[in-house]
Design an enzyme around this catalytic site. Structure first.
Site, PDB file in Angstrom:
ATOM      1  N   VAL A 297       0.817  -1.284  -0.079  1.00 44.87           N
ATOM      2  CA  VAL A 297       0.084  -0.511  -0.061  1.00 44.87           C
ATOM      3  C   VAL A 297       0.924   1.750   0.141  1.00 44.87           C
ATOM      4  O   VAL A 297       0.154   2.480  -1.001  1.00 44.87           O
ATOM      5  CB  VAL A 297      -1.190   0.273   1.091  1.00 44.87           C
ATOM      6  CG1 VAL A 297      -1.820  -0.778   1.128  1.00 44.87           C
ATOM      7  CG2 VAL A 297      -0.356  -0.253   2.454  1.00 44.87           C
TER       8      VAL A 297
ATOM      9  N   SER B 153      -7.745   3.517  15.828  1.00 44.35           N
ATOM     10  CA  SER B 153      -6.862   2.533  16.864  1.00 44.35           C
ATOM     11  C   SER B 153      -7.642   3.164  17.988  1.00 44.35           C
ATOM     12  O   SER B 153      -7.184   4.059  18.263  1.00 44.35           O
ATOM     13  CB  SER B 153      -5.378   2.055  16.472  1.00 44.35           C
ATOM     14  OG  SER B 153      -5.469   1.521  18.130  1.00 44.35           O
TER      15      SER B 153
ATOM     16  N   TYR C 179       3.226   3.820  16.405  1.00 43.46           N
ATOM     17  CA  TYR C 179       1.817   3.004  16.234  1.00 43.46           C
ATOM     18  C   TYR C 179       0.892   4.808  16.361  1.00 43.46           C
ATOM     19  O   TYR C 179      -0.246   5.030  14.872  1.00 43.46           O
ATOM     20  CB  TYR C 179       1.236   1.893  16.820  1.00 43.46           C
ATOM     21  CG  TYR C 179       0.538   1.180  16.924  1.00 43.46           C
ATOM     22  CD1 TYR C 179      -0.095   0.631  15.317  1.00 43.46           C
ATOM     23  CD2 TYR C 179      -1.132   1.497  17.251  1.00 43.46           C
ATOM     24  CE1 TYR C 179      -0.771  -0.429  14.704  1.00 43.46           C
ATOM     25  CE2 TYR C 179      -1.904   0.990  16.935  1.00 43.46           C
ATOM     26  CZ  TYR C 179      -2.462   0.140  15.432  1.00 43.46           C
ATOM     27  OH  TYR C 179      -3.430  -0.037  15.259  1.00 43.46           O
TER      28      TYR C 179
ATOM     29  N   ALA D 256       0.181   7.618  16.849  1.00 40.89           N
ATOM     30  CA  ALA D 256       0.460   8.268  16.070  1.00 40.89           C
ATOM     31  C   ALA D 256      -0.255   8.788  14.704  1.00 40.89           C
ATOM     32  O   ALA D 256      -0.375   9.701  13.795  1.00 40.89           O
ATOM     33  CB  ALA D 256       2.799   9.317  16.253  1.00 40.89           C
TER      34      ALA D 256
ATOM     35  N   LYS E 134      -1.593   6.485  13.719  1.00 42.09           N
ATOM     36  CA  LYS E 134      -3.079   6.612  13.621  1.00 42.09           C
ATOM     37  C   LYS E 134      -3.726   7.567  14.161  1.00 42.09           C
ATOM     38  O   LYS E 134      -4.890   7.855  13.477  1.00 42.09           O
ATOM     39  CB  LYS E 134      -3.467   5.159  14.822  1.00 42.09           C
ATOM     40  CG  LYS E 134      -3.407   3.550  14.628  1.00 42.09           C
ATOM     41  CD  LYS E 134      -4.096   3.177  13.308  1.00 42.09           C
ATOM     42  CE  LYS E 134      -3.439   2.055  12.823  1.00 42.09           C
ATOM     43  NZ  LYS E 134      -3.914   1.471  12.159  1.00 42.09           N
TER      44      LYS E 134
END
Length: 254
Positions: A68, A143, A156, A158, A160
């Site tokens: 992606v 999240s 993670y 930051a 999200k």
């Protein structure tokens, strides 16, 4: 709400991160609801398994092995899929390090997958929907970690948090085209991402999450897939710019 509101027959959905976990569960459920599901993931073997599961349950899947973070590859896959009705941008990775231990390459990789990958998916889906005049639905994956501070989760959390802002901003920009943009913010869901711990540590971590949960349980990928189906369907036709938290509103750190 009549069950027909969840019927996606004749619609085209695109799911990133479809090779496992929440992405696989989402692809399966959207296919069971009647959609033709285009499944994307860099894990070609897992992607094939997802495709087989969809077919085994009577659904229709098209597979797109890609990363992606490759904007061109993602754009080409969306073009091949044709006019989209649904985009579920689920692909994500986990990295754990304290703030002082975080390296440039750690931050860059997590932001590339968890934010840029979602941004690219949202951009391509919105362009497809606007060009075809489709009043579609874009669902991102945030999240519960954005609501709490957890040691080692800087990269993670930051990324999200950036997804949350992307979701709200895009909703304000494409709403005039009849396109809905919403996020799901899971807590602890039993997936390959959360199964990265050693067995004893895994049991301890899940026990802690059970204590956070109002229902006294950890989540399963299917729990989140049903939230995505709701947001993708006509049942949520007046919902946009929202962050759906399927854990009773309790902040659930990863």
């Amino acid at each position: 709400m009549p069950l027909m509101a969840y019927d996606l027959t004749g619609r085209t959905a695109f799911v990133t991160g479809a090779a496992s976990g929440i992405g696989r569960a989402t692809a399966l459920l959207l296919a069971q609801a009647g959609a033709t599901v285009h499944c994307a993931d860099r894990d070609a073997e897992g992607l094939e398994e997802t495709g087989s599961l969809v077919s085994r349950h009577g659904g229709r899947a098209r597979l797109h092995p890609l990363d992606v973070t490759d904007r061109a590859a993602l754009a080409a896959a969306v073009t091949r899929a044709g006019p989209l009705d649904v985009m579920a941008a689920v692909a994500g990775i986990m990295h754990t390090s304290t703030v002082l231990e975080t390296r440039d390459e750690d931050l860059d990789r997590v932001l590339a997958v968890n934010f840029k990958g979602v941004l690219y998916a949202c951009q391509e889906a919105a362009r497809s929907m606007i060009a075809s005049g489709t009043r579609g639905s874009i669902v991102t994956m945030a999240s519960g970690a954005v609501d709490s501070a957890g040691t080692g989760l800087l990269c993670y959390s930051a990324a999200k948090a950036a997804v949350v802002q992307l979701t709200k901003t895009l909703a304000t920009e494409v709403g005039r085209h009849g396109i809905r943009v919403n996020a799901v913010a899971p807590g602890w869901i039993r997936t390959p991402m959360t199964d990265r711990h050693e067995p004893a540590e895994q049991l301890q971590a899940e026990a802690a999450m059970v204590r956070y949960s109002p229902l006294g349980r950890v989540g399963e990928p299917e729990d989140i897939a049903h939230a995505v189906l709701h947001l993708a369907s006509d049942a949520s036709s007046f919902t946009t710019g929202q962050i759906l938290r399927p854990n009773g509103g309790v902040a659930m750190p990863w």
